[in-house]
Structure formats: C-alpha cells, structure tokens
Write an enzyme that holds these catalytic residues in place. Structure first.
Site, short mmCIF file in Angstrom:
data_model
loop_
_atom_site.label_atom_id
_atom_site.label_comp_id
_atom_site.label_asym_id
_atom_site.label_seq_id
_atom_site.Cartn_x
_atom_site.Cartn_y
_atom_site.Cartn_z
N GLU A 192 -27.48 -4.93 -0.02
CA GLU A 192 -27.96 -5.75 -1.12
C GLU A 192 -26.84 -6.63 -1.69
OE1 GLU A 192 -27.92 -3.11 -5.08
OE2 GLU A 192 -29.00 -2.17 -3.43
N GLU B 232 -19.29 1.23 -5.48
CA GLU B 232 -19.80 0.05 -4.79
C GLU B 232 -18.74 -1.04 -4.61
OE1 GLU B 232 -24.54 0.14 -5.64
OE2 GLU B 232 -23.33 -0.86 -7.16
N HIS C 45 -29.98 6.52 -4.51
CA HIS C 45 -29.11 5.37 -4.72
C HIS C 45 -28.37 5.53 -6.05
CE1 HIS C 45 -30.39 2.15 -1.68
NE2 HIS C 45 -30.84 3.32 -1.26
N GLU C 46 -27.15 4.98 -6.08
CA GLU C 46 -26.26 5.09 -7.24
C GLU C 46 -25.92 6.54 -7.59
OE1 GLU C 46 -28.36 1.50 -6.95
OE2 GLU C 46 -29.32 3.22 -7.92
N HIS D 44 -40.75 4.76 -5.14
CA HIS D 44 -39.48 4.38 -5.74
C HIS D 44 -39.43 4.89 -7.17
CE1 HIS D 44 -36.59 1.19 -7.48
NE2 HIS D 44 -35.89 2.10 -6.84
N GLU E 117 -27.18 6.04 -0.86
CA GLU E 117 -26.47 4.76 -0.82
C GLU E 117 -25.00 5.05 -1.07
OE1 GLU E 117 -27.08 0.39 -2.83
OE2 GLU E 117 -26.94 2.13 -4.14
#
Length: 691
Positions: free
Chosen positions: A495, A175, A470-471, A400, A489
């Site tokens: 974000e 990231e 994500h991650e 989620h 992601e």
C-alpha cells in the site's frame, strides 16, 4: 528423539573452572557454533557466540531490573547446570516446507541472586546449526511471585562496526524503509524525519533500532538479532552504544513506564541470533519456528491457505472511499458483486471488502472509544444478498475489522463480530490497528497489546476463523502455535506504493525476507499491474517502482498462505496472459530452496507445490539489473518439465518501461541450466510442470 545428558564432558558441553571463573561451553550439533557462558567472581553472567571460530557476539551481559520488588538481578551464583540434546522432526499445518527438523543442544543454568533477595532464575540456551536462542525463566518460588519488570538488561556486544540493515526504534510503527549503514552511522531520529507517510510515530531515540536487525561482517558473516515466541511480554527493541558497539534490549513500556507484569512461573520470549556465512541460509532457517510451542489446534482441517482479490486498492488510488459520505463509497452491493464475479471467473477463493461497515467517517485521528461495532453494514451494502451471491459463485467474502486503535472496544465486541461472520459464511478476517491505542498510553508493541493479539488468535480459533493482522507487533513464529493466525502485515507493505514521498524502493522487497519475514508470513499484497497511479486522479504523481514480472515473482519470494491479487480487476484484464501466473501459483508448499540471495540486492527462490511434483521460481532484484544463473537440479532427476517463464523484456525498466514482459515456454530437466536476466527493479517468475 530427545536425550537428557547430565555430564558436561559429553559431546557438545564442556565445563571448566579456572581462576575461580566458572565457564560453560555448548556447541551446535555440527560444531560450527560455540556458546560460552561465564560466571565471574563478581557474579556477572556473560555469554559469547562464535561461528567457525569467528566472533559473532563478544562477552555480553545478562540480567534484569525489577520495579517490584525493587531489585537488580545482575550478580549471580550458578546453583545448578543441566544439558540435553534434541533431534526430532515435526510437520507444520501449512507453510514453506512439509517437514521441519528440530535439532539442538541445550544448556540451562539455574542462577541465584547474590544480593540476598533469594530470587532464582534460569537462563536456557538452545544452540542449533543455524543459530542460538536463549531466554530467561522465573520458576515458582516463595521469594518471587508477582513481579514487575522495569528493564531487561540483555546485551549483544558486536566485534566490529558491521554493515547494518535497520529501522528506527518505534513503539507504534514498523512501517519504515530499511536503512543500510555502519553501526556507528545509525541515526534513527534523522531516518524517521525522512518518513512523511507513516500515520503514527513513537520514536525511542537517535540510537534505538528495531528487531529484527540484520548485520553483515567484513569477513562475510550474516547475523540476525530477533526474538521468538513473543507472549505476555513487550516487543524488544535495541539501544545502541556506538562507542562500545553494544546493543542492549529496550522493552516497550506501558502508560506508566513499566515493561511487564508477570507471575511465577514465567518466561521471556527467546532472544535469537541467526548466523551463517551464506546469506540464503538465513532465509531457510526454521530456528524461530522451532522455538515456538506446537499447535494448540487439535483438528486443523478447517485451515485453508487461499488466494483472494479485494475491494481495497480502489481506495488507495482514488477510485473509491472507505466512508459512504462523499458519494464514492466503494463497498456497495453492485461493486462488490463485480469482484465476486471476477474471483469466481478466475478461480480465487475469496473477496476482501473494506469500508463495508458504518463508522468510517469518524475512524481516524480522533482517539475515540466507540467507532465500529463490526456488525452494522452501510445501507448500500446488502451483506445478506452478497453472502448468498458469493456462495452461489463458490466464493467466500473475507471480513475486515478495522479497530481504529480502539482495542478495548474490539475486545468487548469480538464474540458478536465472529458470530456475525459465521452467520454469513466467512472464515477469514483481516484485522487492523491504525492509530493510537485505546487503552490510552498503551503502544502497539506493549505487553497489553501483545496479549491482545494472542487473545484474538485464541478467540478466532474457537469460531474456526483465520486471521490476517495489520498494524500488529512483528511476528515471532507464533503461527506454529496458533496456525489460524496465518499472516500479518507488520512492515511496510505494498500500500506504501501510493505514498507520496518515499514509497517503496526496489531494494525493499529484497530486504524483507532477511528481516521482518524471519518471524512469519507477510501480507505484502503483491500483484500490481499498473505503475503510474494516476488512473482516477490525474494529479497523482506516485509510481510503483517495479516491473510487472517482478510483481509476479513476489508471490514466490515473499511467502504467505493468504495471498492477495492486489490490483483492480480491469488492470488484470489488460494482461490476462501474465495474470495466469497469479492464478496458478500455489500458497502452500512441500519444499523451499533459496538458490541465491544477497540482502538489499537480489533473491532467487524455488518452491515445490504441496502434493504435486511441480515447482515455481521467483527472482527479484533491486534498482540494478543483473543476470542470475539458475541450475535446475532441484527438479526430479530423469523427468521432463515444461517451464513457463514470465520475464522482463529486454527493454524493461521499472522507471521507463515497467509493463514490458515476455512469456516463453521451454522443455527442461534437472540438468538444464538457465540464466535469468532481471531488469532494473525487475524480476522473473517461472512455473515448472512435470510432464
């Protein structure tokens, strides 16, 4: 069609034996790329790559160090060599184009270890018109059955001190912002120290950088170093030797320092080298997809690209919280109904809800095994009532699953969690891996986790569930093999616009398609319409460094079959005329043309909507304003189109006037030429409807 060739004198493959040095040459189908593999008298096997006569990779070593059996594999005898040609086409389930050509020449060398271990290994090269892929294969053999990899010794020796677009090497985070320096100016430790907003850092060292790595040479070549088909193996980072201008593979270790546990027959991911003298060619390359295996899903009819809204941005701007404690819980029944109403009114497929389940008070930073069970909603979230309400409105809830890094817990509960989704009519899940990984000592990029991501994709497919991860580790084209793994992601997403220090720079979105997105679609979450993030907390100083028109253009320049309209409904209702583009823009395409692009500066992309004659264009720029010519020769000749332009106003500027935009209509055809003015940090989005 596939042709097997067994003579090295045919077309692209030549064999020479000079001064006891065996060389093998294999060219791309268009002859622009030439790979030379050499076996020296000492037994070293090296490869080099040239593009139109220019050096791309200088002679570079290949090999392995095994921990068990304890042997170094870097001196070989070439026992056999085979070659072949492939020229075929295949149709992706969804994507940027409706058909992909797979055209390459292949060289496979069977190598025998000269140290006396008896171990055999195959190095397989595939040379495409846009680059090279190669991998190691360990056939089934009595000399090697179960083995442990201590190190892979793949080298990429570069010809000069190129301009480099890079991120610090890190086992747990991708990231970071990209840095642009010469190779010899790389300082990963200093770059990481500037990053104050990354939740978990596991730096490798000052000279370690991540793949994908983008390079630009002084004589105009664009080179990308990456990997394809990452399965049962750790992520490859690169260790830089500045004196030799050489990059060496650095694999993510496990808790005891080993890199991979394998059993023959086994193979590594492909090591990929994309190269072109035209930057747009990198963005239209399908080499990484071609190096992945075909789909494992026999009937993909249930896979549906989609656009959605979400109860998500509220938490990032201070309106609500994920946790129920504190009195600002966002995922309550009445609030989520408002999102369902908004999605139904404006034609969205789904509503993502984060913070719906118990455990958020204890989820981050505690390195705890059991936080979430993925089936227990908070008392103020009536999932049965919301499921029925969404069904009545023609909308689906999107699940989620935040694991809080406790992956063993998630694996134990996946079946129950996916059954729970089925019971509530959900067919899409966003998974999350924030925090340190459990089992302790593993990293997001280790072999254990890479295998976990694959297990999730396979398990979800059994329940006909689509994945947005994500991650996770960086994508490597596995959406061809597992088309239900539709997006990831795996980079600095939208974000981070709320991050208090570096945030997202205007150039970041002009670099992602050249780097992380070469491996697959990104859930970047575009579509922000409010740029000073003090709407609910006047003390916030964070800002979104973009214009509104650029946010629209991102839906075209940054591909994903799962696209989110990331902002709050009330912010969209202030600009319903501009919001119309988000409503209209497709998420599945028949054709993609990159008309102009330069990494870190600008991208201009045109895409044809799946099953229609209509086209969409997105243009984005960095912190500099610019004018980009747009020829419309991609439109059908002899036909007239109504073009609706969503462009920066003359006074627009990401810093001083980000919400200034103009919407205008023009009648155009394939002979029309437009000029697009992009403001600082700006963009332009265009819809072309055939009349």
């Amino acid at each position: 069609m596939h042709y097997a060739l067994f003579s090295f004198l045919l077309l692209s493959l030549l064999w020479t034996n000079s001064l006891a040095q065996t060389r093998f040459h294999v060219n791309s189908p268009d002859q622009a790329i030439r790979v030379t593999v050499q076996n020296t008298p000492a037994g070293e096997v090296t490869y080099q790559v040239r593009y139109k006569g220019k050096p791309v990779i200088q002679p570079s070593g290949l090999g392995f160090v095994l921990q068990r059996p304890a042997v170094t594999l870097n001196r070989f005898t070439v026992a056999a060599a085979d070659s072949s040609r492939t020229n075929e086409s295949w149709k992706p389930v969804w994507g940027e184009v409706s058909q992909i050509r797979n055209n390459y020449h292949e060289l496979a060398l069977r190598l025998l270890d000269k140290s006396g271990s008896g171990i055999a290994m195959v190095v397989r090269f595939r040379v495409f018109n846009d680059g090279v892929g190669f991998r190691y294969e360990f056939p089934q053999q009595t000399a090697l059955m179960h083995f442990v990899v201590a190190d892979e010794q793949t080298q990429f020796a570069l010809a000069a001190d190129h301009t480099t677009f890079w991120q610090p090497g890190d086992y747990d985070s991708n990231e970071y912002l990209y840095n642009t320096t010469r190779l010899t100016q790389v300082d990963a430790t200093a770059a990481a120290a500037r990053e104050k907003d990354i939740a978990l850092q596991s730096l490798i060292g000052p000279n370690a950088i991540q793949t994908p790595l983008l390079l630009k040479t002084a004589d105009g070549l664009y080179i990308s170093l990456y990997e394809a088909a990452l399965l049962n193996y750790p992520v490859m980072h690169l260790q830089l030797d500045k004196a030799k201008l050489t990059l060496t593979s650095h694999l993510t270790p496990d808790a005891v320092g080993n890199k991979a546990y394998l059993q023959t027959p086994a193979q590594t991911p492909w090591r990929t080298i994309l190269v072109s003298d035209k930057a747009p060619d990198l963005l239209t390359s399908r080499l990484i997809l071609n190096l992945n295996a075909p789909s494992t899903i026999a009937d993909p009819s249930w896979l549906k690209p989609q656009k959605f809204v979400g109860m998500w941005w509220e938490m990032h701007v201070g309106k609500a919280t994920w946790e129920r404690a504190g009195g600002k819980h966002g995922a309550n029944t009445q609030n989520v109904k408002k999102y369902i109403d908004f999605a139904a009114k404006y034609g969205f497929d789904g509503v993502l809800v984060e913070g719906w389940n118990e455990g958020w008070e204890d989820w981050f930073g505690n390195w705890k095994e059991d936080v979430f069970d993925f089936v227990t909603p908070y008392p103020d979230y009536d999932i049965d009532a919301l499921t029925a309400y969404a069904r009545q409105k023609g909308v689906r809830l999107i699940m989620h699953h935040e694991t809080s890094g406790s992956v063993t817990n998630y694996e134990r509960r996946m079946d129950a969690a996916f059954r729970y989704m089925q019971q509530h009519g959900m067919n899409t899940v966003k998974t999350g891996y924030v925090g340190r990984i459990i089992p302790r000592g593993e990293h997001h990029d280790s072999q254990w986790m890479v295998n976990h991501y694959q297990r999730v994709a396979e398990k979800a497919a059994q329940y006909k569930i689509m994945i947005d991860s994500h991650e996770s580790a960086h994508p490597t084209g596995l959406h061809r093999t597992y088309p239900n793994w539709m997006a990831s992601e795996a980079a600095r997403g939208s974000e981070f616009n709320n991050a208090p220090t570096l945030g997202i720079t205007p150039e970041h979105t002009t670099l992602l398609p050249f780097t992380r997105m070469l491996g697959g679609p990104m859930d970047f979450t575009p579509g922000l319409f409010r740029f000073r993030l003090n709407q609910f907390d006047s003390t916030r100083i964070t800002r979104v460094r973009t214009t509104l028109a650029k946010q629209l253009a991102l839906y075209v320049t940054m591909y994903s079959p799962l696209q989110m309209a990331a902002d709050l409904p009330e912010n969209y209702e202030r600009h319903l005329d501009a919001f119309q583009f988000i409503r209209d823009v497709p998420v599945d395409w028949d054709d993609t043309r990159v008309i102009a692009a330069e990494p870190g500066d600008y991208i201009l992309t045109a895409r044809k909507e799946k099953g229609t004659p209509n086209w969409y264009v997105g243009a984005i720029t960095d912190e500099n304003s610019r004018d980009l010519p747009l020829p419309l020769d991609f439109l059908e000749p002899g036909k007239t189109y109504e073009a609706t332009l969503y462009r920066d106003a003359p006074t627009a500027d990401w810093d001083t006037n980000p919400e200034a935009y103009v919407i205008e209509k023009k009648t155009v055809n394939a002979k029309t030429k437009l000029t697009l003015h992009l403001a600082k940090g700006g963009g332009c989005a265009i819809q072309f409807i055939r009349q």
